[in-house]
Scaffold this motif. Structure first.
Motif, mmCIF file in Angstrom:
data_model
loop_
_atom_site.group_PDB
_atom_site.id
_atom_site.type_symbol
_atom_site.label_atom_id
_atom_site.label_comp_id
_atom_site.label_asym_id
_atom_site.label_seq_id
_atom_site.Cartn_x
_atom_site.Cartn_y
_atom_site.Cartn_z
ATOM 1 N N MET A 165 39.952 34.993 35.620
ATOM 2 C CA MET A 165 39.815 36.324 36.215
ATOM 3 C C MET A 165 38.077 36.271 37.233
ATOM 4 O O MET A 165 37.743 35.152 36.906
ATOM 5 C CB MET A 165 39.312 37.602 35.254
ATOM 6 C CG MET A 165 40.144 37.896 33.858
ATOM 7 S SD MET A 165 39.510 39.078 33.436
ATOM 8 C CE MET A 165 40.018 40.763 34.383
ATOM 9 N N PHE A 166 38.525 37.051 38.283
ATOM 10 C CA PHE A 166 37.671 36.813 39.886
ATOM 11 C C PHE A 166 37.660 37.746 39.990
ATOM 12 O O PHE A 166 38.062 39.484 39.755
ATOM 13 C CB PHE A 166 37.778 35.365 40.129
ATOM 14 C CG PHE A 166 38.929 35.758 41.290
ATOM 15 C CD1 PHE A 166 39.027 35.778 42.522
ATOM 16 C CD2 PHE A 166 40.389 35.092 40.707
ATOM 17 C CE1 PHE A 166 40.035 35.794 42.990
ATOM 18 C CE2 PHE A 166 41.013 35.251 41.681
ATOM 19 C CZ PHE A 166 41.191 34.844 42.621
ATOM 20 N N GLY A 167 36.027 38.342 40.635
ATOM 21 C CA GLY A 167 36.532 39.485 42.007
ATOM 22 C C GLY A 167 35.397 40.583 41.082
ATOM 23 O O GLY A 167 35.329 41.394 40.731
ATOM 24 N N LEU A 168 35.201 39.952 39.843
ATOM 25 C CA LEU A 168 34.408 41.066 38.518
ATOM 26 C C LEU A 168 33.268 42.144 39.318
ATOM 27 O O LEU A 168 32.932 42.501 38.577
ATOM 28 C CB LEU A 168 34.114 40.237 37.757
ATOM 29 C CG LEU A 168 35.408 39.745 36.795
ATOM 30 C CD1 LEU A 168 34.863 38.531 35.703
ATOM 31 C CD2 LEU A 168 36.437 40.973 36.046
ATOM 32 N N ALA A 169 32.786 41.283 40.483
ATOM 33 C CA ALA A 169 31.401 42.397 40.212
ATOM 34 C C ALA A 169 32.055 43.718 41.096
ATOM 35 O O ALA A 169 31.411 44.441 41.298
ATOM 36 C CB ALA A 169 30.856 41.115 42.026
ATOM 37 N N SER A 170 32.845 44.290 41.679
ATOM 38 C CA SER A 170 33.845 44.337 41.791
ATOM 39 C C SER A 170 33.655 46.222 41.336
ATOM 40 O O SER A 170 33.798 46.953 41.877
ATOM 41 C CB SER A 170 34.778 44.590 42.727
ATOM 42 O OG SER A 170 35.912 44.751 41.312
ATOM 43 N N LEU A 171 33.756 45.872 39.974
ATOM 44 C CA LEU A 171 33.753 46.896 38.701
ATOM 45 C C LEU A 171 32.758 47.229 38.969
ATOM 46 O O LEU A 171 32.361 48.643 38.883
ATOM 47 C CB LEU A 171 33.675 45.875 37.628
ATOM 48 C CG LEU A 171 34.921 45.374 37.377
ATOM 49 C CD1 LEU A 171 34.802 44.179 35.218
ATOM 50 C CD2 LEU A 171 36.222 46.085 37.028
ATOM 51 N N MET B 222 37.860 40.980 26.472
ATOM 52 C CA MET B 222 38.447 39.917 27.556
ATOM 53 C C MET B 222 36.938 39.610 28.978
ATOM 54 O O MET B 222 36.839 38.876 29.435
ATOM 55 C CB MET B 222 39.544 39.624 27.943
ATOM 56 C CG MET B 222 40.626 38.960 29.309
ATOM 57 S SD MET B 222 41.813 39.555 29.642
ATOM 58 C CE MET B 222 41.297 40.305 30.662
ATOM 59 N N VAL B 223 36.800 41.488 29.388
ATOM 60 C CA VAL B 223 35.900 40.895 30.837
ATOM 61 C C VAL B 223 34.990 40.305 30.291
ATOM 62 O O VAL B 223 34.105 39.427 31.004
ATOM 63 C CB VAL B 223 35.935 42.154 31.423
ATOM 64 C CG1 VAL B 223 35.026 42.270 32.100
ATOM 65 C CG2 VAL B 223 36.888 42.602 32.085
ATOM 66 N N VAL B 224 34.400 40.555 29.195
ATOM 67 C CA VAL B 224 32.580 40.148 29.135
ATOM 68 C C VAL B 224 32.798 38.685 28.779
ATOM 69 O O VAL B 224 32.043 37.668 29.362
ATOM 70 C CB VAL B 224 31.934 40.802 28.169
ATOM 71 C CG1 VAL B 224 30.923 40.306 27.228
ATOM 72 C CG2 VAL B 224 31.654 42.344 28.090
#
Length: 228
Positions: A80-86, A125-127
């Protein structure tokens, strides 16, 4: 769409998602098919989604003020990437390109945040992905400041052979198109330095280079070189 790929992915975190979570993901994702070199997003574009690589690979790239290009991360199936958009919908600080023909799943930040609140396995999963990314960034920073180019290159090949390699006897074929320029960008070196080192290792019988392909013939030699 996610359900068609999860069982084939190497990433355990995706395979550990429940059938119900995968079904919710299927209804939330959009997919993008990209050819090699095609851009997924550019620096300055608004970040409103997170992404999961289904097939192929995406490199996250930063161009410095001096004109040097640095590959910050290479994402492959299950990453996964682009997680800063969360956290907030802000402009992307980097650009993203396909390293080969790729299929990417995209989830709007609102849908992703709702799943984090309601689906514990998705939140886990995200963590896990975030922690892994931070650990790799810290390790890479340490190696960049403390190691020579040849050791950084050996470490990079070992990492991606474990992540992308297909084993055939003692040989490990890296199963994604990585150019010598990609390796130079990723190690923070120059194309000339990487080419020189690879030629030496090829003469030593450690690796075999071909166009957009690299086979590791002697993984133990590369591992010993890292710790020598």
């Amino acid at each position: 769409m996610i359900s068609k790929y999860v069982e084939y992915m190497e990433a355990e975190t995706l395979r550990n998602l429940s059938a119900e979570t995968v079904e919710i993901l299927d209804s939330a994702v959009r997919t993008y098919s990209l050819d090699r070199g095609e851009m997924l997003f550019n620096v300055g574009d608004m970040a409103d989604s997170i992404y999961i690589v289904l097939t192929g690979g995406i490199k996250i790239v930063e161009d410095t003020f001096s004109g040097k290009r640095i590959i910050l991360e290479l994402n492959t199936a299950g990453d996964m990437f682009g997680l800063a958009s969360l956290i907030s919908a802000s402009p992307y600080p980097h650009s993203a390109y396909a390293v080969e023909k790729s299929l990417i799943a995209s989830i709007y930040r609102g849908d992703a945040n709702e799943m984090i609140e309601t689906r514990g396995d998705f939140a886990q999963m995200v963590v896990g992905q975030l922690v892994g990314r931070v650990q790799r960034a810290h390790a890479r920073l340490k190696h960049t400041t403390m190691e020579t180019v040849d050791r950084r290159l050996a470490r990079t090949l070992i990492y991606y052979s474990g992540k992308l390699g297909r084993k055939n006897g003692n040989t490990v074929a890296i199963s994604i198109a990585l150019s010598q320029q990609d390796l130079a960008d990723f190690t923070g070196s120059t194309l000339e330095s990487v080419n020189r080192i690879l030629q030496i290792w090829e003469r030593e019988g450690w690796i075999k280079c071909a166009r957009q392909r690299l086979d590791i013939l002697n993984p133990a030699a590369l591992e010993a070189h890292v710790v020598a």
